[in-house]
Design a protein around this motif. Structure first.
Motif, short mmCIF file in Angstrom:
data_model
loop_
_atom_site.label_atom_id
_atom_site.label_comp_id
_atom_site.label_asym_id
_atom_site.label_seq_id
_atom_site.Cartn_x
_atom_site.Cartn_y
_atom_site.Cartn_z
N LEU A 7 15.04 40.99 -107.62
CA LEU A 7 13.99 39.78 -107.22
C LEU A 7 13.48 39.58 -105.88
CD1 LEU A 7 12.68 36.84 -107.99
CD2 LEU A 7 14.93 36.19 -107.50
N THR A 8 12.25 39.67 -105.60
CA THR A 8 11.59 39.40 -104.49
C THR A 8 11.03 37.98 -104.05
OG1 THR A 8 10.86 41.85 -104.15
CG2 THR A 8 9.63 40.23 -103.03
N PHE A 9 11.54 37.37 -103.14
CA PHE A 9 11.10 36.13 -102.61
C PHE A 9 10.09 36.16 -101.44
CE2 PHE A 9 15.47 35.11 -104.04
CZ PHE A 9 15.06 34.09 -104.78
N VAL A 10 8.62 35.86 -101.78
CA VAL A 10 7.70 35.74 -100.83
C VAL A 10 7.33 34.61 -100.24
CG1 VAL A 10 5.23 36.16 -100.75
CG2 VAL A 10 6.58 37.87 -102.01
N MET A 30 21.47 29.97 -100.62
CA MET A 30 20.87 30.37 -102.15
C MET A 30 21.38 31.86 -102.59
SD MET A 30 16.96 30.82 -103.10
CE MET A 30 16.39 32.13 -102.05
N VAL A 31 21.46 32.67 -101.53
CA VAL A 31 21.46 34.07 -101.89
C VAL A 31 23.10 34.30 -102.08
CG1 VAL A 31 21.51 36.48 -101.00
CG2 VAL A 31 19.46 34.69 -100.76
N ASP A 32 23.56 34.73 -103.11
CA ASP A 32 24.77 35.28 -103.21
C ASP A 32 24.90 36.51 -104.12
OD1 ASP A 32 24.00 34.12 -105.74
OD2 ASP A 32 26.02 33.18 -106.38
N SER A 33 24.09 37.32 -104.00
CA SER A 33 23.99 38.65 -104.62
C SER A 33 23.24 39.58 -103.72
CB SER A 33 23.47 38.49 -105.84
OG SER A 33 21.97 38.17 -105.88
N ASN A 34 23.63 40.98 -103.91
CA ASN A 34 22.91 41.92 -102.98
C ASN A 34 21.71 42.80 -103.50
OD1 ASN A 34 24.04 43.56 -104.95
ND2 ASN A 34 25.60 44.46 -103.46
N ASP A 35 21.17 41.88 -104.70
CA ASP A 35 19.74 42.79 -105.26
C ASP A 35 18.73 41.80 -104.89
OD1 ASP A 35 20.68 40.59 -106.82
OD2 ASP A 35 20.67 41.71 -108.85
N ILE A 36 18.58 41.39 -103.74
CA ILE A 36 17.37 40.37 -103.60
C ILE A 36 16.77 40.90 -102.26
CG2 ILE A 36 18.15 38.56 -104.93
CD1 ILE A 36 17.75 37.75 -101.54
N GLU A 37 15.46 40.70 -101.96
CA GLU A 37 14.79 40.63 -100.60
C GLU A 37 14.06 39.26 -100.38
OE1 GLU A 37 12.34 43.80 -100.36
OE2 GLU A 37 10.88 43.14 -101.96
N VAL A 38 13.95 39.05 -99.14
CA VAL A 38 13.20 37.82 -98.80
C VAL A 38 11.96 38.18 -98.00
CG1 VAL A 38 13.02 35.57 -97.72
CG2 VAL A 38 14.82 36.15 -99.15
N LEU A 39 10.82 38.24 -98.15
CA LEU A 39 9.72 38.68 -97.27
C LEU A 39 9.30 37.67 -96.78
CD1 LEU A 39 8.10 41.13 -99.63
CD2 LEU A 39 10.08 41.53 -98.17
N LEU A 40 9.27 37.25 -95.28
CA LEU A 40 8.37 36.32 -94.68
C LEU A 40 7.32 36.78 -94.02
CD1 LEU A 40 11.75 34.83 -92.68
CD2 LEU A 40 10.91 34.39 -95.20
N ILE A 41 6.31 36.21 -94.61
CA ILE A 41 4.78 36.52 -94.35
C ILE A 41 4.27 35.60 -93.20
CG2 ILE A 41 2.60 37.58 -95.21
CD1 ILE A 41 5.17 39.01 -96.42
N THR A 90 8.89 36.08 -106.81
CA THR A 90 8.55 34.48 -107.04
C THR A 90 8.14 33.99 -105.66
OG1 THR A 90 9.62 32.41 -107.49
CG2 THR A 90 10.97 33.83 -106.30
N PHE A 91 7.54 32.98 -105.46
CA PHE A 91 6.90 32.37 -104.19
C PHE A 91 7.45 31.04 -104.10
CE2 PHE A 91 3.72 34.93 -106.83
CZ PHE A 91 3.32 35.81 -105.88
N ARG A 152 2.65 24.49 -109.68
CA ARG A 152 2.77 25.28 -108.33
C ARG A 152 3.73 26.60 -108.66
NH1 ARG A 152 4.54 19.88 -107.59
NH2 ARG A 152 6.60 20.47 -107.95
N PRO A 153 3.83 27.70 -107.71
CA PRO A 153 4.17 28.71 -107.83
C PRO A 153 5.90 28.57 -107.82
CG PRO A 153 3.43 28.61 -105.52
CD PRO A 153 2.99 27.39 -106.15
N GLY A 154 6.30 27.39 -107.23
CA GLY A 154 7.66 27.17 -107.11
C GLY A 154 8.34 27.23 -108.31
N SER A 155 9.53 27.66 -108.74
CA SER A 155 10.34 27.89 -110.11
C SER A 155 9.62 28.93 -111.13
CB SER A 155 10.15 26.50 -110.73
OG SER A 155 10.78 25.48 -109.92
N LYS A 156 8.50 29.68 -110.84
CA LYS A 156 8.05 30.49 -111.57
C LYS A 156 8.71 31.84 -111.05
CE LYS A 156 5.55 26.90 -113.00
NZ LYS A 156 5.89 26.18 -111.97
#
Length: 339
Positions: A7-10, A30-41, A90-91, A152-156
């Motif tokens: 999962l990528t959080f944008v 929120m993050v409790d797994s090691n298979d995600i990334e968070v991109l701060l744009i 997700t955004f 809104r994009p949140g929760s999608k």
């Protein structure tokens, strides 16, 4: 070997210094797994947003910052899509918060492999559409537009493969309803979907724009054209009338926005006469099919008394009078929609 990203959080950022620490603290919880990334744009911030974000990037290995010039949130989200490595995207907004220990829970939900996952449902039971036909897609259009809607994009959560294969991006020409159009295009192309009552997203501040913007007119009319083109695909569906009800709601709310946030402010500033504003609104209503929605009173529960009155006036063609009344009501309530 790097872990596979689920999962990528944008997260677009623009001059977010007053609330960014709260949001990034929530991301860390929120993050409790090691298979995600968070991109701060970063969208060309001029305050201390980047300085704050860099502290978290140095501390948390799943955070990565990208610096852009100021071209708007849609451009930032599209850039995020292009850089995302996750199976899902997700955004999130830089002024909201999220449920603790969410990411491991999402990993279990994403094993269903649906093209679209919607969380934070208020439904008692989850819905899993393994195959989406037109009738089920119309249900999804209805669902995201319930009451005032949650487009809104949140929760999608969007499957990246679906977005890339179908060229689904945010329309950078829109200043309103860009989230809704992105979601509608995804529903149209999706082959499967899940609606879950899993809790994720906590909206902290109002995301509703209240002021004049010179791009509102062109943006709303382009949005109307795009949704009309998309919804026309479903005319043969047995529950097409339900989609027409949704479209009437969008037309009423969109036209009232033109009154409140475009023509009304122009009239108040004497940049247009009430006569000309009324004539232009009448022409728009006819050309873009708004007028056939003004008789639909089923959506009045979503409107305040002011807008119920406006809808009834527009139904009988009182466009100029609506503009005049809009100015009068703003004046007595001390509302300034000019920004």
């Amino acid at each position: 070997m790097k872990n596979k990203i689920k999962l990528t959080f944008v997260m677009p950022m623009y001059n977010s210094e007053s609330y960014l620490e709260r949001t990034l603290d929530s991301v860390e919880e929120m993050v409790d797994s090691n298979d995600i990334e968070v991109l701060l744009i970063d969208d060309g911030s001029t305050d201390k947003t980047l300085e704050i974000a860099e502290k978290y990037e140095n501390k948390l290995n799943y955070i990565k910052i990208f610096k852009l010039k100021h071209y708007g949130v849609s451009n930032a989200r599209n850039f995020g899509i292009s850089k995302a490595r996750g199976e899902y995207i997700t955004f999130i907004d830089s002024d909201d918060t999220f449920e603790c220990n969410f990411t491991s829970k999402f990993s279990k939900l994403s094993n269903i492999e649906a093209d679209l996952i919607i969380t934070d449902s208020e439904l008692e039971k989850n819905i899993n559409y393994n195959v989406l036909n037109d009738n089920k897609k119309i249900y999804l259009y209805k669902y995201v537009n319930r009451d005032r809607g949650n487009t809104r994009p949140g929760s999608k959560f969007f499957k990246k493969e679906l977005l890339l294969e179908n060229g689904i991006l945010y329309d950078t020409d829109l200043v309103i309803s860009e989230d809704a159009l992105f979601l509608y295009k995804t529903i149209d192309k999706a082959t499967s979907a899940v609606i879950s009552n899993m809790k994720f997203y906590n909206v902290q501040d109002s995301h509703t724009l209240q002021y004049y913007n010179e791009k509102i007119l062109t943006g709303e009319l382009k949005y109307r054209e795009k949704t009309n083109e998309l919804f026309n695909k479903y005319k043969e569906a047995t529950n097409y009338k339900e989609l027409q009800k949704v479209e009437n709601k969008l037309k009423i709310l969109g036209f009232l926005m033109l009154v409140d946030r475009y023509y009304g402010p122009l009239y108040i500033k004497r940049e247009i006469t009430s006569k000309k504003a009324g004539m232009e609104l009448k022409k728009i209503a006819k050309k873009f099919g708004y007028s056939n929605a003004f008789s639909d009173k089923r959506h009045d529960k979503l409107l305040g008394l002011r807008h119920i009155v406006f809808r009834k006036m527009l139904r009988i063609g009182m466009y100029r009078q609506t503009i005049i009344l809009d100015k009068f009501m703003d004046k007595i309530k001390g509302i300034n929609r000019w920004k």
